[in-house]
Enzyme design. Sequence first.
Site, PDB file in Angstrom:
ATOM      1  N   LYS A 287      26.076   4.294  -6.894  1.00 61.52           N
ATOM      2  CA  LYS A 287      26.878   5.437  -7.342  1.00 61.52           C
ATOM      3  C   LYS A 287      28.368   5.104  -7.258  1.00 61.52           C
ATOM      4  CE  LYS A 287      27.749   9.293  -5.019  1.00 61.52           C
ATOM      5  NZ  LYS A 287      29.175   9.587  -5.191  1.00 61.52           N
TER       6      LYS A 287
ATOM      7  N   GLY B 296      20.294   9.867  -0.389  1.00 63.62           N
ATOM      8  CA  GLY B 296      20.862   8.639  -0.961  1.00 63.62           C
ATOM      9  C   GLY B 296      21.139   7.618   0.141  1.00 63.62           C
ATOM     10  N   HIS B 297      21.728   8.078   1.252  1.00 66.28           N
ATOM     11  CA  HIS B 297      21.992   7.171   2.376  1.00 66.28           C
ATOM     12  C   HIS B 297      20.681   6.650   2.969  1.00 66.28           C
ATOM     13  CE1 HIS B 297      25.729   9.787   2.683  1.00 66.28           C
ATOM     14  NE2 HIS B 297      26.247   8.574   2.588  1.00 66.28           N
TER      15      HIS B 297
ATOM     16  N   GLN C 285      33.514   0.550  -6.099  1.00 63.76           N
ATOM     17  CA  GLN C 285      33.596   0.152  -4.682  1.00 63.76           C
ATOM     18  C   GLN C 285      32.725  -1.084  -4.428  1.00 63.76           C
ATOM     19  OE1 GLN C 285      33.504   2.885  -1.165  1.00 63.76           O
ATOM     20  NE2 GLN C 285      31.340   2.393  -1.097  1.00 63.76           N
TER      21      GLN C 285
ATOM     22  N   SER D 192      27.771  13.536  -0.647  1.00 64.44           N
ATOM     23  CA  SER D 192      28.158  14.481   0.407  1.00 64.44           C
ATOM     24  C   SER D 192      29.045  15.577  -0.167  1.00 64.44           C
ATOM     25  CB  SER D 192      28.930  13.759   1.506  1.00 64.44           C
ATOM     26  OG  SER D 192      28.135  12.725   2.018  1.00 64.44           O
TER      27      SER D 192
ATOM     28  N   MET E 264      30.049   7.357   5.920  1.00 65.53           N
ATOM     29  CA  MET E 264      30.984   8.270   6.582  1.00 65.53           C
ATOM     30  C   MET E 264      30.216   9.484   7.132  1.00 65.53           C
ATOM     31  SD  MET E 264      34.545   7.924   4.532  1.00 65.53           S
ATOM     32  CE  MET E 264      34.156   8.980   3.179  1.00 65.53           C
ATOM     33  N   GLY E 265      28.908   9.307   7.296  1.00 66.93           N
ATOM     34  CA  GLY E 265      28.100  10.379   7.878  1.00 66.93           C
ATOM     35  C   GLY E 265      27.757  11.454   6.863  1.00 66.93           C
ATOM     36  N   ASN E 266      27.308  12.610   7.400  1.00 68.93           N
ATOM     37  CA  ASN E 266      26.840  13.705   6.541  1.00 68.93           C
ATOM     38  C   ASN E 266      25.768  13.158   5.594  1.00 68.93           C
ATOM     39  OD1 ASN E 266      26.700  16.300   5.536  1.00 68.93           O
ATOM     40  ND2 ASN E 266      28.293  15.927   4.025  1.00 68.93           N
TER      41      ASN E 266
ATOM     42  N   GLY F 282      25.720   1.698  -2.223  1.00 67.60           N
ATOM     43  CA  GLY F 282      25.082   2.451  -3.305  1.00 67.60           C
ATOM     44  C   GLY F 282      25.733   2.184  -4.654  1.00 67.60           C
TER      45      GLY F 282
HETATM   46  O1  PAF Z   1      31.035   4.731   0.547  1.00 65.26           O
HETATM   47  C1  PAF Z   1      31.445   5.187   1.641  1.00 65.26           C
HETATM   48  O2  PAF Z   1      30.875   6.091   2.233  1.00 65.26           O
HETATM   49  C2  PAF Z   1      32.723   4.620   2.227  1.00 65.26           C
HETATM   50  O3  PAF Z   1      33.636   4.288   1.229  1.00 65.26           O
HETATM   51  C3  PAF Z   1      32.485   3.427   3.158  1.00 65.26           C
HETATM   52  C4  PAF Z   1      31.882   2.242   2.402  1.00 65.26           C
HETATM   53  C5  PAF Z   1      31.547   3.835   4.289  1.00 65.26           C
HETATM   54  C6  PAF Z   1      33.799   2.953   3.775  1.00 65.26           C
HETATM   55  O4  PAF Z   1      34.379   3.939   4.559  1.00 65.26           O
END
Ligand code: PAF
Length: 282
Positions: A151, A36-37, A155, A188, A30-32, A149
């Site tokens: 974390k 970690g990303h 999910q 984030s 979701m950006g930012n 991730g």
């Molecule tokens: O983990 C996230 O940032 C969000 O849940 C994802 C997987 C991008 C879905 O919007």
Amino acid sequence: MEVVKTAEALREHLNDWRNAGEHIALVATMGNLHDGHLSLVRTAREHAERVVVSVFVNPSQFGEGEDFTEYPSTLERDKRRLTRVKADILFVPEIDTMYPFGVDNATSVTVPALTDEFCGEFRPGHFDGVTTVVSRLFGIVQPDVAIFGQKDYQQQLLIRRMVKDLSLPIEIISGETQREPDGLAMSSRNQYLSDEERALAPELNGLLQEMGRGLETGQRNFEELESQAMQKLEALGFKPEYVSIRRAENLDMPHRDCDELVVLASAFLGKARLIDNIVVHI
Ligand code: PAF
């Protein structure tokens, strides 16, 4: 790195790559972006010749009163950081691409098991929003692999389950949680912490580590460990939602002889909702 806004433009690149026999990895965000990303992108590069990173702040996974409208957007900085880690494409879809019939009339994907517990209990509808948007991204990108991730433990399990249930030919790979030097899991939402809260925040991971050591040294009264941890967090000034010990493979209730457990926790510190988990081998 190229920035692409439409599914059609993205498909041209994807077709070229596939025709050249290259594999494609997706890192959905979701950006930012934080380190970690970027570590997920590096992991993606190890598994595929091409890496697509998506940035889309998905409205359907935010509940009422949550931070959808204030979710930090740092697209220019994200582009620079992704260029440095050699992502091939940054996909930034508009809302109409992701939800052509509108968010309220969207076909949704629900993974029934696992959605109502832990984070799902405190964020009703959240995981339906996640699996709905991830299934769309999978449909558009059709990646060979996708990296999520650790974390966001719940999910990741839900997405694995969705992929299996829908027979999607996508390998889901787990990216290790990246931490600040003091142990705080990168997120984030850490930027919502005041200086004072930031100094306290690593206690959440400290507590999980302490529980992990307890489990490793033979403690098996799971409920007691959980309730002691909740009390400690409250005493420190957190507002804990849950601290749970579960089987790592499926989040089922643990039993004394399990060999792999996960300790999961969520707690508010001021307006920041922090989540963290550790996997414990016993
Ligand atoms: O983990 C996230 O940032 C969000 O849940 C994802 C997987 C991008 C879905 O919007």
